[in-house]
Design a protein around this motif. Structure first.
Motif, PDB file in Angstrom:
ATOM      1  N   PHE A  23     -26.987 -98.598  61.512  1.00  0.00           N
ATOM      2  CA  PHE A  23     -27.482 -99.959  61.353  1.00  0.00           C
ATOM      3  C   PHE A  23     -26.463-100.801  60.571  1.00  0.00           C
ATOM      4  O   PHE A  23     -25.817-100.309  59.657  1.00  0.00           O
ATOM      5  CB  PHE A  23     -28.822 -99.986  60.621  1.00  0.00           C
ATOM      6  N   LYS A  24     -26.366-102.066  60.934  1.00  0.00           N
ATOM      7  CA  LYS A  24     -25.437-102.976  60.268  1.00  0.00           C
ATOM      8  C   LYS A  24     -26.172-103.793  59.215  1.00  0.00           C
ATOM      9  O   LYS A  24     -27.240-104.348  59.473  1.00  0.00           O
ATOM     10  CB  LYS A  24     -24.802-103.933  61.290  1.00  0.00           C
ATOM     11  N   LYS A  25     -25.584-103.870  58.044  1.00  0.00           N
ATOM     12  CA  LYS A  25     -26.134-104.681  56.960  1.00  0.00           C
ATOM     13  C   LYS A  25     -25.544-106.081  57.057  1.00  0.00           C
ATOM     14  O   LYS A  25     -24.324-106.250  56.975  1.00  0.00           O
ATOM     15  CB  LYS A  25     -25.812-104.059  55.598  1.00  0.00           C
ATOM     16  N   ILE A  26     -26.409-107.070  57.244  1.00  0.00           N
ATOM     17  CA  ILE A  26     -25.952-108.456  57.356  1.00  0.00           C
ATOM     18  C   ILE A  26     -26.474-109.261  56.173  1.00  0.00           C
ATOM     19  O   ILE A  26     -27.679-109.312  55.928  1.00  0.00           O
ATOM     20  CB  ILE A  26     -26.443-109.122  58.658  1.00  0.00           C
ATOM     21  N   CYS A  27     -25.547-109.860  55.436  1.00  0.00           N
ATOM     22  CA  CYS A  27     -25.921-110.903  54.490  1.00  0.00           C
ATOM     23  C   CYS A  27     -25.829-112.205  55.275  1.00  0.00           C
ATOM     24  O   CYS A  27     -24.735-112.670  55.603  1.00  0.00           O
ATOM     25  CB  CYS A  27     -24.978-110.919  53.291  1.00  0.00           C
ATOM     26  N   GLN A  28     -26.968-112.747  55.612  1.00  0.00           N
ATOM     27  CA  GLN A  28     -27.008-113.919  56.479  1.00  0.00           C
ATOM     28  C   GLN A  28     -26.471-115.134  55.719  1.00  0.00           C
ATOM     29  O   GLN A  28     -27.130-115.690  54.855  1.00  0.00           O
ATOM     30  CB  GLN A  28     -28.441-114.182  56.962  1.00  0.00           C
ATOM     31  N   HIS A  29     -25.237-115.508  56.073  1.00  0.00           N
ATOM     32  CA  HIS A  29     -24.552-116.633  55.443  1.00  0.00           C
ATOM     33  C   HIS A  29     -24.625-117.840  56.360  1.00  0.00           C
ATOM     34  O   HIS A  29     -24.359-117.726  57.556  1.00  0.00           O
ATOM     35  CB  HIS A  29     -23.077-116.267  55.216  1.00  0.00           C
ATOM     36  N   TYR A  30     -24.974-118.972  55.792  1.00  0.00           N
ATOM     37  CA  TYR A  30     -24.982-120.227  56.556  1.00  0.00           C
ATOM     38  C   TYR A  30     -24.445-121.330  55.668  1.00  0.00           C
ATOM     39  O   TYR A  30     -24.870-121.456  54.508  1.00  0.00           O
ATOM     40  CB  TYR A  30     -26.402-120.562  57.025  1.00  0.00           C
ATOM     41  N   GLU A  31     -23.509-122.111  56.184  1.00  0.00           N
ATOM     42  CA  GLU A  31     -22.882-123.185  55.415  1.00  0.00           C
ATOM     43  C   GLU A  31     -22.379-122.655  54.064  1.00  0.00           C
ATOM     44  O   GLU A  31     -22.603-123.263  53.013  1.00  0.00           O
ATOM     45  CB  GLU A  31     -23.861-124.345  55.209  1.00  0.00           C
ATOM     46  N   ASP A  32     -21.711-121.497  54.126  1.00  0.00           N
ATOM     47  CA  ASP A  32     -21.030-120.900  52.968  1.00  0.00           C
ATOM     48  C   ASP A  32     -21.962-120.430  51.857  1.00  0.00           C
ATOM     49  O   ASP A  32     -21.531-120.236  50.719  1.00  0.00           O
ATOM     50  CB  ASP A  32     -20.007-121.876  52.361  1.00  0.00           C
ATOM     51  N   LYS A  33     -23.241-120.234  52.171  1.00  0.00           N
ATOM     52  CA  LYS A  33     -24.181-119.795  51.139  1.00  0.00           C
ATOM     53  C   LYS A  33     -24.992-118.620  51.651  1.00  0.00           C
ATOM     54  O   LYS A  33     -25.451-118.628  52.801  1.00  0.00           O
ATOM     55  CB  LYS A  33     -25.117-120.952  50.767  1.00  0.00           C
ATOM     56  N   PRO A  34     -25.176-117.572  50.819  1.00  0.00           N
ATOM     57  CA  PRO A  34     -26.023-116.451  51.235  1.00  0.00           C
ATOM     58  C   PRO A  34     -27.482-116.888  51.315  1.00  0.00           C
ATOM     59  O   PRO A  34     -27.986-117.540  50.394  1.00  0.00           O
ATOM     60  CB  PRO A  34     -25.809-115.404  50.133  1.00  0.00           C
ATOM     61  N   ARG A  35     -28.149-116.528  52.419  1.00  0.00           N
ATOM     62  CA  ARG A  35     -29.519-117.014  52.647  1.00  0.00           C
ATOM     63  C   ARG A  35     -30.557-115.887  52.584  1.00  0.00           C
ATOM     64  O   ARG A  35     -31.605-116.040  51.971  1.00  0.00           O
ATOM     65  CB  ARG A  35     -29.597-117.705  54.011  1.00  0.00           C
ATOM     66  N   TYR A  36     -30.298-114.768  53.271  1.00  0.00           N
ATOM     67  CA  TYR A  36     -31.247-113.645  53.291  1.00  0.00           C
ATOM     68  C   TYR A  36     -30.555-112.427  53.884  1.00  0.00           C
ATOM     69  O   TYR A  36     -29.391-112.487  54.305  1.00  0.00           O
ATOM     70  CB  TYR A  36     -32.520-113.996  54.071  1.00  0.00           C
ATOM     71  N   VAL A  37     -31.275-111.322  53.904  1.00  0.00           N
ATOM     72  CA  VAL A  37     -30.737-110.019  54.309  1.00  0.00           C
ATOM     73  C   VAL A  37     -31.331-109.604  55.649  1.00  0.00           C
ATOM     74  O   VAL A  37     -32.525-109.816  55.892  1.00  0.00           O
ATOM     75  CB  VAL A  37     -31.082-108.957  53.232  1.00  0.00           C
ATOM     76  N   THR A  38     -30.508-109.010  56.507  1.00  0.00           N
ATOM     77  CA  THR A  38     -31.010-108.393  57.735  1.00  0.00           C
ATOM     78  C   THR A  38     -30.357-107.031  57.929  1.00  0.00           C
ATOM     79  O   THR A  38     -29.152-106.889  57.745  1.00  0.00           O
ATOM     80  CB  THR A  38     -30.717-109.272  58.968  1.00  0.00           C
TER      81      THR A  38
END
Length: 293
Positions: free
Chosen positions: A51-66
């Motif tokens: 499984f891949k750990k994603i730190c969901q980044h949007y507009e240069d800011k961490p938002r949530y984990v997937t």
């Protein structure tokens, strides 16, 4: 998987200097979405190392984990902090993908799908693409981290990535699932006094969306969700107070018998142990959301 030179260039150009998130080795830093997790700790006990750990980044800011299954092309869970919200749903955001699942040289920020569907072929080995959901009218794109649980427009926008959605039967998505998400939104709005952490995930049983005679996207058998809020209104009515600091729910992703069942956290974990690849130490929240004294 081979990437064309043009797409490597595209992914590299989208890369932002100094960006440190996207697909990560762990969530042990603020820049890697640590703050999205209760006590900075992700659910433990998953047996698969693929499984891949994603730190969901949007507009240069961490938002949530997937936690993402790049073989079945669906998220296993998303973990996020709930923001008090009026429940309004925004529908004008573009759907996005995770460049670093396709290439480690890709941007750490999620990016909108290129308008040319031909370009999507370069991402589809590693994740779902728009074409996977195009001709399956019985399914809706069901959010694990829903925009209705966010308040800031950019936090809302960040939920519109295909790495945060799964195929949900239309009747379940629009009925019991939507109703439960709204129920939890109102409960946490009204009675959570501190920060609320939510983990929402899936179990699968082998059913897949197929495209061009290939298995493309796993269809969840069950959806589940749990929240943790250690600072809550002690004067809440008893029928709600016992659902703090932590409670959970699950439901069958089907047309019938699909009501959401609310249960204590331990009951959910026991239910999931028989339906997921996890060990006996499977735990959704650190110390079961019991705060250290």
């Amino acid at each position: 998987m081979r990437l064309t030179a043009a797409v490597v260039t595209l992914l590299t150009c989208m890369s932002l200097q100094g960006a440190r998130a996207g697909v990560v080795g762990d969530f042990n830093h603020v820049d890697r979405c640590k703050d999205s997790l209760y006590m900075g700790t992700p659910p433990r006990g998953y047996l698969s190392n693929s499984f891949k750990k994603i730190c969901q980044h949007y507009e240069d800011k961490p938002r949530y984990v997937t936690l993402y299954d790049s073989h079945k092309h669906i998220p296993i869970y998303s973990a996020y902090t709930f923001k008090k919200s009026d429940g309004e749903k925004k529908v004008d955001f573009p759907w996005m993908f995770e460049p670093q699942l396709a290439s480690d040289k890709g941007s750490s920020n999620m990016e909108p799908f290129p308008q040319s569907s031909h370009m999507h072929m370069n991402f589809e080995d590693s994740q779902a693409v728009l074409e996977d959901y195009a001709d399956v009218v019985q399914y809706e794109r069901g959010h694990l981290n829903p925009d209705e649980h966010q308040a800031d427009p950019l936090d809302k926008a960040s939920t519109y990535t295909l790495t945060n959605v799964v195929p949900q039967i239309r009747e379940f998505n629009l009925g019991p699932w939507a109703e439960h998400q709204d129920l939890i939104r109102k409960r946490l709005n009204n009675y959570c006094r501190g920060k609320a952490f939510v983990v929402t995930g899936v179990t699968t049983s082998g059913n897949m969306i197929r495209r061009d005679n290939l298995d493309r996207v796993a269809i969840p058998e069950y959806m589940w969700s749990a929240y943790c809020c250690t600072e809550f209104d002690q004067n809440a009515p008893y029928f709600l107070r016992y659902k703090f600091p932590v409670f959970a729910a699950y439901g069958l992703n089907d047309r019938v018998n699909n009501h959401m069942v609310e249960v204590p956290l331990k009951n959910l974990e026991k239910f999931l142990k028989g339906r997921m690849g996890v060990d006996k130490n499977f735990q959704i929240f650190y110390n079961d959301c019991v705060p250290d004294v």
